[in-house]
Design an enzyme around this catalytic site. Sequence first.
Site, mmCIF file in Angstrom:
data_model
loop_
_atom_site.group_PDB
_atom_site.id
_atom_site.type_symbol
_atom_site.label_atom_id
_atom_site.label_comp_id
_atom_site.label_asym_id
_atom_site.label_seq_id
_atom_site.Cartn_x
_atom_site.Cartn_y
_atom_site.Cartn_z
ATOM 1 N N ASP A 105 38.032 -18.279 28.766
ATOM 2 C CA ASP A 105 39.188 -18.325 29.446
ATOM 3 C C ASP A 105 40.360 -19.314 28.659
ATOM 4 O OD1 ASP A 105 37.995 -16.827 31.306
ATOM 5 O OD2 ASP A 105 37.396 -18.462 32.416
HETATM 6 N N1 URA Z 1 32.465 -18.449 32.375
HETATM 7 C C1 URA Z 1 33.767 -18.580 32.563
HETATM 8 O O1 URA Z 1 33.878 -18.405 34.209
HETATM 9 N N2 URA Z 1 34.756 -18.749 31.907
HETATM 10 C C2 URA Z 1 34.722 -18.885 30.730
HETATM 11 O O2 URA Z 1 35.684 -19.075 29.763
HETATM 12 C C3 URA Z 1 33.236 -18.480 30.171
HETATM 13 C C4 URA Z 1 32.388 -18.255 30.922
#
Ligand code: URA
Length: 240
Positions: A105
């Site tokens: 993310d």
């Molecule tokens: N899980 C999440 O919630 N975000 C990420 O970036 C990776 C795994």
Amino acid sequence: MEERLQKVMAELGVASRRKCEELILQGRVKVNGQTVTELGTKVDKQNAVIHVDDIQITNKTDKVYILLNKPIGYITSVQDQFDRPTVLDLVSEIGVRVYPVGRLDYDTEGLLILTNDGDLTYKITHPRHNVTKTYTARVSGHVSEDAIEIFKKGIFIEDYKTAPAKLEIIKYLDNGTIVNITIHEGKNRQVRKMCDAIGHKVVALKRMSIGSLMLNDLKTGQWRYLNNDEIEYLYSIGGQ
Ligand code: URA
């Protein structure tokens, strides 16, 4: 086996040892992504990735494999409709178009692999491979020990039940908890959703490892080339 850098370079046909020493002193040689200017430097002949003037002289394939410690505030897509910085901006000096393997993310930091090896990307991101990924998270509130069992059984996030996951309580803070979470899938925002499902909001999230590849002391925003053992390891995950 470790040998002097100028000897390895000469054996690879770059130039004479003497000329290779000059290249090193001129700061034109990188080993595993780091410029080396010391003549005594020894390198692992089998696994070192050596560049001269940013041209790779070891393992002369057109494939590039990079491990990046992604900072918060970068997207892992190649383009963004809002013009936010992308992880490719952090590796632009390699001069080759690479693509992220899987996603993190915008507000997650940590280990991200980048490569132009499309076959490998396809293989290791395929759900059937279930590669283990470990995250350190800071979450709101105090996580109770019960959460460990709940994670072990798998959690419903929206209409999906996750595979068994591991939650480890590392430390209680005034109004939060540091936890390590290990999952085997890569659903969108999976760790955040799993924590939401047990009533704890993720405040900060960092991926520490993918299988046996680890961030170790690589600083935020820095990257390095994978060595041959690590590339082979990725291929072994992909089942080749
Ligand atoms: N899980 C999440 O919630 N975000 C990420 O970036 C990776 C795994």
